[in-house]
Design an enzyme around this catalytic site. Structure first.
Site, PDB file in Angstrom:
ATOM      1  N   GLY A  73       0.868  -1.330  -0.073  1.00 29.31           N
ATOM      2  CA  GLY A  73      -0.039   0.091  -0.090  1.00 29.31           C
ATOM      3  C   GLY A  73       0.820   1.377  -0.003  1.00 29.31           C
ATOM      4  CG  PHE A  88       4.871 -12.251 -10.027  1.00 27.58           C
ATOM      5  CD1 PHE A  88       4.880 -11.753  -8.722  1.00 27.58           C
ATOM      6  CD2 PHE A  88       3.940 -11.747 -11.076  1.00 27.58           C
ATOM      7  CE1 PHE A  88       4.165 -10.642  -8.507  1.00 27.58           C
ATOM      8  CE2 PHE A  88       3.369 -10.784 -10.802  1.00 27.58           C
ATOM      9  CZ  PHE A  88       3.422  -9.969  -9.619  1.00 27.58           C
ATOM     10  CD  GLU A 139       9.105   2.958  -4.226  1.00 28.36           C
ATOM     11  OE1 GLU A 139       7.770   2.378  -4.395  1.00 28.36           O
ATOM     12  OE2 GLU A 139       9.443   3.642  -3.320  1.00 28.36           O
TER      13      GLU A 139
HETATM   14  P1  FAD Z   1      15.728  -8.714  -8.027  1.00 26.08           P
HETATM   15  O1  FAD Z   1      14.380  -9.243  -7.402  1.00 26.08           O
HETATM   16  O2  FAD Z   1      16.699  -9.941  -7.746  1.00 26.08           O
HETATM   17  O3  FAD Z   1      15.413  -8.967  -9.686  1.00 26.08           O
HETATM   18  C1  FAD Z   1      16.745  -9.073 -10.604  1.00 26.08           C
HETATM   19  C2  FAD Z   1      16.008  -9.039 -11.973  1.00 26.08           C
HETATM   20  O4  FAD Z   1      15.103 -10.334 -12.063  1.00 26.08           O
HETATM   21  C3  FAD Z   1      15.250  -7.902 -12.330  1.00 26.08           C
HETATM   22  O5  FAD Z   1      15.424  -7.603 -13.582  1.00 26.08           O
HETATM   23  C4  FAD Z   1      13.799  -8.547 -11.993  1.00 26.08           C
HETATM   24  O6  FAD Z   1      12.746  -7.886 -12.904  1.00 26.08           O
HETATM   25  C5  FAD Z   1      14.004  -9.955 -12.470  1.00 26.08           C
HETATM   26  N1  FAD Z   1      12.880 -10.597 -11.780  1.00 26.08           N
HETATM   27  C6  FAD Z   1      12.725 -10.920 -10.532  1.00 26.08           C
HETATM   28  N2  FAD Z   1      11.645 -11.913 -10.401  1.00 26.08           N
HETATM   29  C7  FAD Z   1      11.073 -11.969 -11.573  1.00 26.08           C
HETATM   30  C8  FAD Z   1       9.942 -12.855 -12.194  1.00 26.08           C
HETATM   31  N3  FAD Z   1       9.230 -13.422 -11.290  1.00 26.08           N
HETATM   32  N4  FAD Z   1       9.790 -12.847 -13.429  1.00 26.08           N
HETATM   33  C9  FAD Z   1      10.636 -12.183 -14.233  1.00 26.08           C
HETATM   34  N5  FAD Z   1      11.501 -11.414 -13.882  1.00 26.08           N
HETATM   35  C10 FAD Z   1      11.747 -11.470 -12.508  1.00 26.08           C
HETATM   36  N6  FAD Z   1      14.104  -1.186  -1.099  1.00 26.08           N
HETATM   37  C11 FAD Z   1      13.596  -0.794   0.101  1.00 26.08           C
HETATM   38  O7  FAD Z   1      12.891  -1.421   0.930  1.00 26.08           O
HETATM   39  N7  FAD Z   1      13.723   0.466   0.592  1.00 26.08           N
HETATM   40  C12 FAD Z   1      14.192   1.549   0.026  1.00 26.08           C
HETATM   41  O8  FAD Z   1      14.313   2.685   0.529  1.00 26.08           O
HETATM   42  C13 FAD Z   1      14.872   1.141  -1.257  1.00 26.08           C
HETATM   43  N8  FAD Z   1      15.568   2.314  -1.885  1.00 26.08           N
HETATM   44  C14 FAD Z   1      16.425   2.008  -2.830  1.00 26.08           C
HETATM   45  C15 FAD Z   1      17.419   2.630  -3.274  1.00 26.08           C
HETATM   46  C16 FAD Z   1      18.287   2.130  -4.382  1.00 26.08           C
HETATM   47  C17 FAD Z   1      19.303   3.079  -5.006  1.00 26.08           C
HETATM   48  C18 FAD Z   1      18.332   0.880  -5.012  1.00 26.08           C
HETATM   49  C19 FAD Z   1      18.899   0.405  -6.058  1.00 26.08           C
HETATM   50  C20 FAD Z   1      17.071   0.178  -4.512  1.00 26.08           C
HETATM   51  C21 FAD Z   1      16.551   0.514  -3.280  1.00 26.08           C
HETATM   52  N9  FAD Z   1      15.492  -0.217  -2.596  1.00 26.08           N
HETATM   53  C22 FAD Z   1      14.733  -0.302  -1.436  1.00 26.08           C
HETATM   54  C23 FAD Z   1      15.531  -1.741  -3.155  1.00 26.08           C
HETATM   55  C24 FAD Z   1      14.655  -2.177  -4.518  1.00 26.08           C
HETATM   56  O9  FAD Z   1      13.305  -1.947  -4.209  1.00 26.08           O
HETATM   57  C25 FAD Z   1      15.024  -3.449  -5.090  1.00 26.08           C
HETATM   58  O10 FAD Z   1      16.245  -3.373  -5.537  1.00 26.08           O
HETATM   59  C26 FAD Z   1      14.165  -4.082  -6.071  1.00 26.08           C
HETATM   60  O11 FAD Z   1      12.671  -4.213  -5.856  1.00 26.08           O
HETATM   61  C27 FAD Z   1      14.640  -4.999  -6.917  1.00 26.08           C
HETATM   62  O12 FAD Z   1      15.116  -6.171  -6.052  1.00 26.08           O
HETATM   63  P2  FAD Z   1      16.627  -6.739  -6.343  1.00 26.08           P
HETATM   64  O13 FAD Z   1      17.419  -5.631  -6.336  1.00 26.08           O
HETATM   65  O14 FAD Z   1      16.647  -7.885  -5.472  1.00 26.08           O
HETATM   66  O15 FAD Z   1      16.349  -7.491  -7.836  1.00 26.08           O
END
Ligand code: FAD
Length: 389
Positions: free
Chosen positions: A242, A388, A368
């Protein structure tokens, strides 16, 4: 009074006087206070901390939050326009405001007790306290349901163990909204205060993107959080999701601001840069790139306005927020690449803002909800088949 800048279809005719006034004031503030310092902060990897009281004075912290607790009580279109103006300068500045408003003030307003609202909201909207939002973990990004951070019930409160990664504002925050699983496996939200024993928020260094934004780990080593810091009015992943809907909405508006900035810079540059004795703007290939940007930005502005109206009318579906986040971040990313190209070698120079925007948008494309995850959310909505879970 209308602002100079890209508004090809006259979309601002649909804004109220208040919305136009806030946009105008935000533009002036950004040009006077943030533009002159942003490049240096970016190079040094620092956030302009001294501007926080001014952000509060301008009403950026909780623009659309309820006014009885210090929020601005303004429309969601106003909030969007502020995000757009801030991100025209830098995505890191918009990220600060998104986190404080949508990911900290919002959950306390929507899910908090009256006592929590009275204690924290006036401090958060006035900038006296800074917040962060801890959902992502090293092994659980797109799939937060798997989170390992846990909260064990003990007398008078909970003991939190685990860690979070990539947390915007983490090291400068006075409070963290932390999502953790209780022993029955249900995700709950907690207000963790910076001085609580066992809690630390080390800075994550070496980022090549959002360099003017603080990003941190959050570490919980048997942190005792009293019962009164549990957000009482939400259970399960719908709590953090949310909040993300609120923040993604602002990102959808904000990133169009970054796209407008690189388009405007490219138009100016292409008229000034002479090659083969003519401005490069006179070549059809360059015009085609500029028109592509104009076209996509204009569509992005239309989407933002309609999604904003739906949010103000309370008809908004979270999938529509996936559409604005997915489309407008992609538009900004493609515009940055084209702008980099149009600027030639100067496109990689720190003398121009292009590379900074391009690097920033790489984070925004991923955080996000990644671009692909929003594709899957929309795919689920139109087919009725989840791909998913
Ligand atoms: P992953 O989930 O490992 O994804 C890697 C790749 O796999 C992506 O291309 C994704 O699309 C793909 N993928 C994953 N699952 C599937 C699927 N089922 N089907 C197809 N493709 C898939 N988080 C917070 O909680 N609070 C914050 O304030 C915050 N700030 C951030 C600030 C920065 C600068 C950054 C870089 C990230 C921040 N984040 C924060 C984290 C951010 O939300 C995550 O990086 C994001 O949700 C992706 O997760 P991951 O990096 O683990 O990538």
């Amino acid at each position: 009074m209308k602002l100079k800048g890209l508004d090809y279809l006259g979309i601002s005719d649909h804004f109220s006087d208040e919305e136009i006034m806030v946009q105008h004031n935000t533009r002036q503030f950004v040009e006077k206070e943030i533009m002159p310092v942003i490049e240096q902060h970016y190079r040094e990897g620092t956030f302009p901390h001294d501007l926080i009281p001014k952000f509060a004075e301008m009403g950026f912290l909780g623009i659309n939050a309820p006014s009885e607790y210090g929020g601005g009580g303004m429309s969601n279109v106003t909030y969007g326009l502020v995000c757009q103006e801030l991100e025209r300068c830098d995505s890191g500045i918009r990220s600060f405001v998104s986190v404080q408003g949508s990911l900290v003030i919002y959950p306390i307003s929507a899910y908090g007790s009256e006592e929590q609202k009275l204690k924290w909201l006036p401090k958060l909207t006035s900038g006296e306290s800074i917040g962060c939002f801890g959902l992502t973990e090293a092994d659980y990004g797109s799939n937060p349901a798997g989170m390992q951070t846990n909260a064990k019930k003990v007398e008078g409160g909970y003991l939190i163990n685990g860690s979070k990664m990539w947390i915007t504002n983490g090291s400068i925050a006075d409070i963290a909204i932390v999502w953790a699983k209780t022993e029955d496996g249900i995700v709950r939200g907690f207000i963790v205060e910076k001085d609580m024993k066992g809690f630390s928020a080390p800075l994550m260094k070496n980022k090549w993107s959002l360099r003017a934004s603080v990003t941190s780990e959050l570490v919980f080593d048997n942190v005792f959080v009293p019962d009164q810091n549990l957000l009482p009015n939400v259970q399960g992943l719908k709590g953090p999701l949310g909040c993300l809907t609120q923040a993604r909405y602002g990102i959808g508006w904000g990133t169009i601001g970054a796209a407008m900035a690189v388009y405007e810079a490219s138009l100016k540059y292409s008229k000034e840069r002479i090659q083969f004795d003519k401005p490069i703007a006179s070549y059809q290939l360059v015009q085609q790139k500029l028109v592509w940007m104009l076209n996509e930005i204009t569509k992005g502005q239309m989407i933002a306005l309609q999604v904003g109206k739906n949010k103000d009318n309370q008809t908004l579906k979270f999938q529509q927020v996936s559409l604005i986040k997915r489309n407008n971040v992609w538009v900004a990313r493609e515009c940055c690449k084209l702008a980099r190209d149009i600027h030639g070698g100067n496109g990689v120079s720190g003398e121009y803002p292009i590379m900074r925007h391009l690097m920033n948008i790489e984070s925004v494309f991923t955080y996000e909800g990644t671009h692909d995850m929003h594709t899957l959310i929309l795919g689920n909505d139109i087919t009725g088949i989840p791909s998913f879970e």
